[in-house]
Design a protein around this motif. Structure first.
Motif, mmCIF file in Angstrom:
data_model
loop_
_atom_site.group_PDB
_atom_site.id
_atom_site.type_symbol
_atom_site.label_atom_id
_atom_site.label_comp_id
_atom_site.label_asym_id
_atom_site.label_seq_id
_atom_site.Cartn_x
_atom_site.Cartn_y
_atom_site.Cartn_z
ATOM 1 N N LYS A 76 12.532 8.651 16.921
ATOM 2 C CA LYS A 76 13.907 8.523 16.434
ATOM 3 C C LYS A 76 14.313 9.897 15.913
ATOM 4 C CE LYS A 76 16.146 5.218 16.046
ATOM 5 N NZ LYS A 76 17.081 4.643 17.004
ATOM 6 N N LEU A 77 15.414 10.424 16.439
ATOM 7 C CA LEU A 77 15.892 11.744 16.057
ATOM 8 C C LEU A 77 16.913 11.644 14.931
ATOM 9 C CD1 LEU A 77 16.385 13.165 19.657
ATOM 10 C CD2 LEU A 77 14.361 13.328 18.214
ATOM 11 N N SER A 78 17.224 12.759 14.313
ATOM 12 C CA SER A 78 18.164 12.777 13.195
ATOM 13 C C SER A 78 19.577 12.386 13.605
ATOM 14 C CB SER A 78 18.182 14.154 12.533
ATOM 15 O OG SER A 78 18.661 15.126 13.442
ATOM 16 N N ASN A 79 19.920 12.505 14.894
ATOM 17 C CA ASN A 79 21.233 12.082 15.370
ATOM 18 C C ASN A 79 21.232 10.597 15.752
ATOM 19 O OD1 ASN A 79 19.770 12.171 17.743
ATOM 20 N ND2 ASN A 79 21.229 13.438 18.848
ATOM 21 N N ASN A 80 20.165 9.888 15.367
ATOM 22 C CA ASN A 80 19.980 8.445 15.569
ATOM 23 C C ASN A 80 19.767 8.053 17.033
ATOM 24 O OD1 ASN A 80 19.525 6.139 14.062
ATOM 25 N ND2 ASN A 80 21.538 5.309 14.565
ATOM 26 N N LYS A 81 19.441 9.003 17.877
ATOM 27 C CA LYS A 81 19.107 8.708 19.269
ATOM 28 C C LYS A 81 17.597 8.658 19.416
ATOM 29 C CE LYS A 81 23.284 10.368 21.306
ATOM 30 N NZ LYS A 81 23.896 10.995 22.451
#
Length: 78
Positions: A8-13
């Motif tokens: 899970k990335l910080s841009n929520n992707k």
């Protein structure tokens, strides 16, 4: 062992990847050493599967990147 994983990335992707050394690869992501994820730190490991063969792990990674794999991932894995 070979691993297919989801971050899970910080841009929520979600980022889907493959590695034969999961701990080292996730650490590389967290340190910003992976071009595809370095702009979206911090990253968090949310799922992984272990496979005995490289082919099965790569096939599962490829499947998760398809439309039906996306639906499966959202319904069953994360």
């Amino acid at each position: 062992m070979f691993y297919c994983y989801i971050l899970k990335l910080s841009n929520n992707k979600d980022y889907i990847g493959f590695s034969s050394d999961l701990r080292q690869r996730v650490e590389e992501h967290k340190l910003g050493k992976v071009f595809a994820t370095k702009k979206f730190l911090p990253v968090k490991l949310i799922y992984y599967s272990a496979f005995f063969t490289k082919k099965k792990a790569l096939d599962f990674e490829k499947y998760l990147k398809t439309a039906s794999g996306f639906a499966f991932r959202n319904k069953r894995l994360v």
